[in-house]
Enzyme design. Structure first.
Site, PDB file in Angstrom:
ATOM      1  N   THR A 316       0.848  -1.188   0.000  1.00 58.80           N
ATOM      2  CA  THR A 316       0.000   0.000   0.000  1.00 58.80           C
ATOM      3  C   THR A 316       0.883   1.236   0.000  1.00 58.80           C
ATOM      4  OG1 THR A 316      -1.763   1.201   1.183  1.00 58.80           O
ATOM      5  CG2 THR A 316      -0.200  -0.032   2.531  1.00 58.80           C
ATOM      6  N   HIS A 368       2.551 -11.447  14.310  1.00 58.72           N
ATOM      7  CA  HIS A 368       3.621 -11.947  15.174  1.00 58.72           C
ATOM      8  C   HIS A 368       3.400 -13.411  15.574  1.00 58.72           C
ATOM      9  CE1 HIS A 368       7.194 -11.542  17.320  1.00 58.72           C
ATOM     10  NE2 HIS A 368       6.924 -10.537  18.136  1.00 58.72           N
TER      11      HIS A 368
END
Length: 397
Positions: A316, A368
């Protein structure tokens, strides 16, 4: 015998849609395969064509939520029209008010505002791609101070004029915007998102563009942009760190050995992420052409659910709007997203000397649960190395 118009299937998991507008009126004659209505799902906008030539009957009005397969109207091949063509009515009303000349490109929202306000579209400065006048351009033009007789701008009034309109207006959230909101909230609630940052010196990439862009554009018909450079750099980094290109499926880690990269595109209906397939097998020119093609379909409202599914990684670019730094939100089930930002000249130290270089901050948001900080940092460093030394991508080093 009348032929029913039903809501077509709009892709996997799509169960309902909203009738955005009927392009033809009930009682109006239509031609076979002529667009007669626009449907809006949570993934895309779809134009529905007449199944046959005849007279249209509308049974579900615009603005209503409908189910896949539901009958919303019909076309009677033997019927007689009772309503004049809608397009002629629109043109008669619009021409006296606003000017929208053929050589001026306007978005649908901008065209409607020009027609209603009586503006000369040729006087509105365009900021959209290929000279497209957007809704924001019209609003900016309307709010600009009018020139005085001597050509200078009139001073703004000391007190704002009182508006005769309502202080608030209410409108339903579009299906696409509603789905975007749901997915963003889902991403925040279902992933362990962390973001790491770095900065990249774009001197080499800009020198490369300056040296070859003219020949590149002449040969391929497109400009050499930064998106293709970052897309190729991402593929190099994804191959080096496969977990960034993976996804979680229950208790399994699915390693994806293909590189379908989503390219976030801002449209009037919200942010969309069409996917460019097999980027690893493409050259810079092919990437630029495909990015341009999917972005145009998104902005024209012709994107399909198939165009936006199956991506393994997303890029993006908030820099086109002036963003200096941000933390992108993951696009599940993808495990990572790369955020590009605006290019700014800054003082940096190179070989113990302070020099001015065109710098960009990069942000990598990642899940994560799947990716450790070490892999995320090294992934971003690999992208930095490739962009700062583009020849690395040519020799795959």
């Amino acid at each position: 015998m009348a032929i029913e118009i039903t809501v077509p299937s709009a892709g996997e998991s799509v169960t309902e849609a909203r009738i955005a507008r009927w392009m033809k009126k009930s009682g109006e004659a239509v031609k076979v395969d002529e667009p007669i209505l626009e449907l809006e799902t949570d993934k895309a906008s779809l134009e529905i064509a007449a199944p046959a030539a005849g007279v249209l009957t509308v049974t579900v009005e615009a603005g209503q939520i409908v189910k896949i397969g539901q009958v919303i109207g019909s076309v009677d091949p033997s019927g007689k029209a009772t309503v004049a063509p809608a397009q002629a009515t629109v043109e008669k009303k619009a021409d006296p008010k606003g000017e929208a000349k053929a050589d001026v490109k306007l978005s649908p929202a901008a065209r409607a505002m020009v027609a209603d306000s009586g503006l000369d579209a040729a006087k509105v400065s365009a900021s959209g791609p290929a000279g497209l006048v957007t809704k924001d351009d019209v609003l900016k033009h309307q709010s600009a101070p009018a020139p005085a007789a001597n050509g200078t701008a009139k001073p703004e009034p000391t007190r704002p004029a009182k508006s005769d309109g309502p202080r608030e207006t209410r409108q339903p959230m579009s299906m696409i915007r509603r789905r975007i909101a749901e997915r963003l909230l889902e991403s925040q609630n279902t992933t362990a998102t962390l973001t790491t940052f770095n900065e990249v010196d774009l001197s080499a990439a800009m020198d490369l563009r300056a040296k070859y862009n003219e020949k590149f554009e002449k040969k391929h018909g497109v400009k050499l942009g930064f998106m293709s450079i970052f897309a190729k750099a991402s593929v190099v980094a994804l191959k080096a760190f496969p977990l960034v290109n993976a996804r979680l499926d229950g208790g399994d880690v699915v390693l994806q050995n293909f590189y379908d990269i989503g390219m976030a595109v801002s449209t009037e209906k919200g942010l969309m992420v069409p996917v460019v397939r097999n980027v690893d097998a493409m050259g810079f020119a092919e990437i630029e052409k495909e990015i341009g093609a999917v972005a145009k379909r998104a902005r024209d409202g012709k994107i399909t659910p198939a165009d936006m599914t199956g991506g393994t990684f997303t890029i993006t670019n908030g820099g086109i709007f002036g963003s200096m730094l941000s933390t992108p939100i993951l696009n599940p089930p993808q495990a990572a997203i790369l955020g590009m930002h605006s290019i700014q000249k800054r003082a940096v130290v190179v070989n113990d000397e302070i020099v001015i270089r065109p710098m960009m901050y990069l942000a990598l948001s990642y899940d994560h649960r799947l990716i450790d900080g070490r892999e995320a940092v090294q992934f971003l460093v690999r992208i930095k190395e490739c962009v700062e030394s583009p020849e690395r991508m040519l020799f795959d080093i």
